[in-house]
Design an enzyme around this catalytic site. Sequence first.
Site, mmCIF file in Angstrom:
data_model
loop_
_atom_site.group_PDB
_atom_site.id
_atom_site.type_symbol
_atom_site.label_atom_id
_atom_site.label_comp_id
_atom_site.label_asym_id
_atom_site.label_seq_id
_atom_site.Cartn_x
_atom_site.Cartn_y
_atom_site.Cartn_z
ATOM 1 N N LYS A 104 -1.334 -8.480 -2.434
ATOM 2 C CA LYS A 104 -2.663 -7.972 -2.068
ATOM 3 C C LYS A 104 -2.665 -6.462 -2.250
ATOM 4 O O LYS A 104 -1.820 -5.756 -1.686
ATOM 5 C CB LYS A 104 -2.974 -8.351 -0.622
ATOM 6 C CG LYS A 104 -4.394 -8.033 -0.180
ATOM 7 C CD LYS A 104 -4.767 -8.858 1.078
ATOM 8 C CE LYS A 104 -6.111 -8.457 1.636
ATOM 9 N NZ LYS A 104 -6.055 -7.349 2.595
ATOM 10 N N TYR A 139 0.824 -1.207 0.000
ATOM 11 C CA TYR A 139 0.000 0.000 0.000
ATOM 12 C C TYR A 139 0.861 1.262 0.000
ATOM 13 O O TYR A 139 1.578 1.521 0.963
ATOM 14 C CB TYR A 139 -0.895 0.029 1.249
ATOM 15 C CG TYR A 139 -1.762 -1.191 1.407
ATOM 16 C CD1 TYR A 139 -2.650 -1.582 0.401
ATOM 17 C CD2 TYR A 139 -1.693 -1.965 2.558
ATOM 18 C CE1 TYR A 139 -3.445 -2.725 0.554
ATOM 19 C CE2 TYR A 139 -2.483 -3.102 2.709
ATOM 20 C CZ TYR A 139 -3.359 -3.479 1.708
ATOM 21 O OH TYR A 139 -4.128 -4.597 1.855
#
Lengths: 308, 308, 308, 308, 308
Positions: free
Chosen positions: C212, C181
């Site tokens: 992810k 992220y």
Amino acid sequence: MKTIQEIKMKYNVPADVVKSKVALYKQNLKEATNGTNHLMLFAGDQKVEHLNNDFYAKGIPLEDNSPEHMFKIASKAKIGVFATQFGLISRYGRDYKNIPYLVKLNSKTNLVPYDAVDPYSKAWLSVGDVVAFAKESGLKIRGVGYTLYLGGANEHEMLTQAASIVHEAHKNGLLAVLWIYPKGKFVKNEHDAHLIAGAAGVGAALGADFIKLKVPYNKKGKFDAKLLREVTVAAGRSGVLCEGGEKIDAKEFLSELYEQIHSGGSRGDGTGRNIHQRPLKEAVKMANAIYAITSENASLKEALKILK
Amino acid sequence: MKTIQEIKMKYNVPADVVKSKVALYKQNLKEATNGTNHLMLFAGDQKVEHLNNDFYAKGIPLEDNSPEHMFKIASKAKIGVFATQFGLISRYGRDYKNIPYLVKLNSKTNLVPYDAVDPYSKAWLSVGDVVAFAKESGLKIRGVGYTLYLGGANEHEMLTQAASIVHEAHKNGLLAVLWIYPKGKFVKNEHDAHLIAGAAGVGAALGADFIKLKVPYNKKGKFDAKLLREVTVAAGRSGVLCEGGEKIDAKEFLSELYEQIHSGGSRGDGTGRNIHQRPLKEAVKMANAIYAITSENASLKEALKILK
Amino acid sequence: MKTIQEIKMKYNVPADVVKSKVALYKQNLKEATNGTNHLMLFAGDQKVEHLNNDFYAKGIPLEDNSPEHMFKIASKAKIGVFATQFGLISRYGRDYKNIPYLVKLNSKTNLVPYDAVDPYSKAWLSVGDVVAFAKESGLKIRGVGYTLYLGGANEHEMLTQAASIVHEAHKNGLLAVLWIYPKGKFVKNEHDAHLIAGAAGVGAALGADFIKLKVPYNKKGKFDAKLLREVTVAAGRSGVLCEGGEKIDAKEFLSELYEQIHSGGSRGDGTGRNIHQRPLKEAVKMANAIYAITSENASLKEALKILK
Amino acid sequence: MKTIQEIKMKYNVPADVVKSKVALYKQNLKEATNGTNHLMLFAGDQKVEHLNNDFYAKGIPLEDNSPEHMFKIASKAKIGVFATQFGLISRYGRDYKNIPYLVKLNSKTNLVPYDAVDPYSKAWLSVGDVVAFAKESGLKIRGVGYTLYLGGANEHEMLTQAASIVHEAHKNGLLAVLWIYPKGKFVKNEHDAHLIAGAAGVGAALGADFIKLKVPYNKKGKFDAKLLREVTVAAGRSGVLCEGGEKIDAKEFLSELYEQIHSGGSRGDGTGRNIHQRPLKEAVKMANAIYAITSENASLKEALKILK
Amino acid sequence: MKTIQEIKMKYNVPADVVKSKVALYKQNLKEATNGTNHLMLFAGDQKVEHLNNDFYAKGIPLEDNSPEHMFKIASKAKIGVFATQFGLISRYGRDYKNIPYLVKLNSKTNLVPYDAVDPYSKAWLSVGDVVAFAKESGLKIRGVGYTLYLGGANEHEMLTQAASIVHEAHKNGLLAVLWIYPKGKFVKNEHDAHLIAGAAGVGAALGADFIKLKVPYNKKGKFDAKLLREVTVAAGRSGVLCEGGEKIDAKEFLSELYEQIHSGGSRGDGTGRNIHQRPLKEAVKMANAIYAITSENASLKEALKILK
């Protein structure tokens, strides 16, 4: 205060040189100082410390731009040790096997001003790396060097590294030279004798064999050998090497060097620009003259004769 | 200044390559440079350094978005080494065993501006990891690479890592390439020749085999081969690789490359976008043309013929 | 762009899986993905990441407050792996030996806003600890996970940890999943497709098996499968797992999941709240439906039937 | 929500206790909790945490100023474990061999306010040091303790240390107790039940045997056992120990303790000042009364009788 | 409060001295304290802590500028231990083998004010280095020392180092002395008795044999022996050494020292400037007088006679 002779006589092998390395330590010290305990250190770490400023500018011969210029000088001149970074020794060493080397373990660039960020110069490699390299390469490595900045947020890291490097060097029979400079926003005058004497005391407490320091100035901003006595006595059994600094007139340089040793009690000098910023032949003569004063007990007159 | 030929002749095996690895080092150097000591480095580390900007945008062929595009080029073209991150080599290596690799050990993203936070790019894995991987996988890994930013609060950490990586590489017979860029708020002009020469000197002091640098600009902001001479001489025995930069016209690119080597004394180039931002066939031709100039001593005319 | 099938076919064992662990790696991958290379990851690391917010609030069944709720679901449902912290696995593992686990190696709380202090989430334990634990406990540990924040002052530490964890996992035959992220004050839009594609490329360069990521939004703030194609192609041979996010309507969730895989090219999903914020029976059905789409190639219609 | 009995029954040996240490772990747990899984922890780490404030002030008996006061109490009273720093155990242990100890591995002073500098309390010694010490000294060391502050710039370091300490303790058959406190400028109310439940979940994810936490207050700033249920359930199989806090009336203290366990689901208490800030005899009685409620299943009435 | 005699009687070998080193520990303690458990520590670490201020100034004899002055005193006078840095011991030790040494492991300069940057003084070498050095050199090294600053951003690092140093010293049969000073912008009055008692408690929790502390002042800024009782009792079995401070009148100094021990309960003193800032003969007498009071149970009158 003691006479210089008294101080010199006290000098001997530090207790952290292990028994099996005492002979090697003595040999390194003897060969580096010509048996005088006075060290002529040819300082060649400026490729990092000052980037290319000391090697390519008006008034500097073009040949100084190549790192090999310093190796040629160190190879042809009389010197105590040639202090430079590991990588340069690694790249030129096979062709310059006669040079006595001192591996400068840390260096930083001059891009960030000292008062903007507290300076931190970390050891690039360990003493163990140097010892293994010396054995493998067969090069004459007499010792290691480390620059220590006092007075900033990283002082503790550098003191610890310095102490460890001196101790590891001694355990391996190598000489340890510390460059010690108080720096940063809390240091008002780097040429203050009392401050420099403090730095000398730190070097003594770290067990250094030699300590490279700035020279003290009097109120008129001139070097004063009398002021140097506080420094050299405070250094105890660690020898003080006066910083060569910017290139000046050769005669003036040698005269000041003579005074540093004979009136100030210094035990040598660390000189770079005043040597390598000259064409090869001239540089070799200058190095020889410096060596004569430092490690051959020459008079100023004798030294000046070498320049011709 | 020396001629290029003189500089090249001096080049030989660094003294920190241990005896048992000298043959491997020579082989790596010879194969990576086609025996010329000039290295064509295909730079493929931008997936991290520039995120997806170099791979997916107007004017870039869609196929460049997949990392495999670079592996296809590297596999079909003549190159010195393909420099990219370990993870990509690990995922594609089994299918591209013919590529000569250079593992780029560190990378950072471009999310934080250089003047907001002093850049720090840390080695992801050790040279030892690479050596073990090369042995286990059987891939042709010729060397390792590391980017070093000078001029910030983390300079000391990166200098230490760079020195250690070069030394570990040499001890294992691998080539060491450093990308060196002065950065941060104290650096006013990254294309200043004197500053780049300083960075070259740092690379030399670190013992790098090759140093990837920005190219110097004259006052009009244009590349000037004469300015490059200060840089390539200051680099000593470390070879200067000129950065390829943004994609430009192929002919212009090759012409500048020829000048860098033949007038400026550079020893190769690190080119990424000017190769991979083309469709596969065109990219392979471009890589071959660059390789011809760099490592096959081709004339500009010969190189341009390859493009057709 | 390639078709999904082309991308999948390329998938194989990374070159840093050592020979003696290739069989184990293949088994872990096959069992975790039901032989499809598509991973249904049941995400259960929110006890730290979101403190008790996801487990005790209006609209969440009371039973979700106990960590055991997730173990019951993971034990009774079809899942690829249950990703949670070591300590929870250690405390419940002996009673839930049938669950396939993925040890989430790092986690941080949400107490400090991302723009106040650059986030840093450090690995709690090493891959070696996990490997020893798996052997000692006999639990089915298929892999390890690590969250990486790009864009802050600690990016370098996290990139290094991520690279090391992926490599250590592969050397031990385990799968490595990275949560990536971009965060902090220089990141304006976390749902920008081009930025997420950049993060995907970083994951590929790190050699992750699965990455992810946030899902890309179009200008109206809605998920758009077409935008996802840039991301999944940029990820190369690393499979993209779309983040499940906040609990939404089950049908809507499954429909979006189907699109992510079949139009966007994703290779699975990481879902937590949309599963565990339901009573046990309902949660098990939801997990089974997600698994059917992800790893059993079910149609949306078939999946919805499972919910009933 | 489950009943307390259900929660207790689930309790068993964590899977990271290695086979050869399961018997020792069970013994430590049984002896520390009198076979009840409820722990009475006599907290004696305030010499560092609060400097001399808790030991020398108006209203505190003079004898509390000597560290030996706590050892006398711990030696004469019934307690689960006496938690204090290694150095104190080392200096008094030979004379107080009957005390069951828990070594508090980290501590910090209260000189710097929590909102001025993000708190960081680092482990003084390793679990390995404690294990070797226990073996060498023969002292009864049942476990180790560590304080973890959530919510600041050092959270990542402390989470990593906590996870490692819990795991190392289990591998050696020792109990691991975590003190967990959200702190710093982003924490508005340390007595908020939902926040404390979050801290409990972190302790569960870290695999702690027991978690010492602040008690939740209702809107009037009073302890409310109903609010504690969110916390104790969120803690999963890790037992919640309620913080004793400042010295209050003995009866009030015991009444609240009874409620914490029997209505709130806590599994014990960590009490310091409410014990040692009394003269020896009175302190011993108070400790015995606390122990009776915590680990002997005594009624409040029975406990109050002990005080007389 | 206990009488001094009671406190002394409790003193014995800490439990972390391993069995094989108990005899050595007892010998070190007995010889360093003349069998009295009271330690006269000759403090000679100011070359770093105060740079050259304590050695070269108006009113200080010139001979104090050389580090050897302290070695001469330590060699000719009765002292408990001479505490100084490793490097000085290493350089002078071979010539001063009769001195009982305590290696001061850390030191920092006074260049940066305590309220400008939180002080951090890191150990220069490890206890293991000292142990190996003692064995190799044959010097009488009785223990190690470490300065700990409480109250700043680095407190956690220093607490951890202090705890580790005390424990390592004990494991090797050496004494451990901690200098403990609360410092920084949150410390208002360094001579506050309650604060100093807190520091004493920290030293006790760290397991120190002796703790060097500032002396408490009353509201008029004068030393008050009654206030010292809180401190010495709070220190438990760790002996309090009062800091000598700036040079004052010899008689006044001895009188205060007598009071510290006999009314305040201190177990010795750490004196530097009040000894070495005198000519050799006078310094030796002063050291002998201090030793008489501290470790020979002399009356003030007897001590004063020594000065003549």
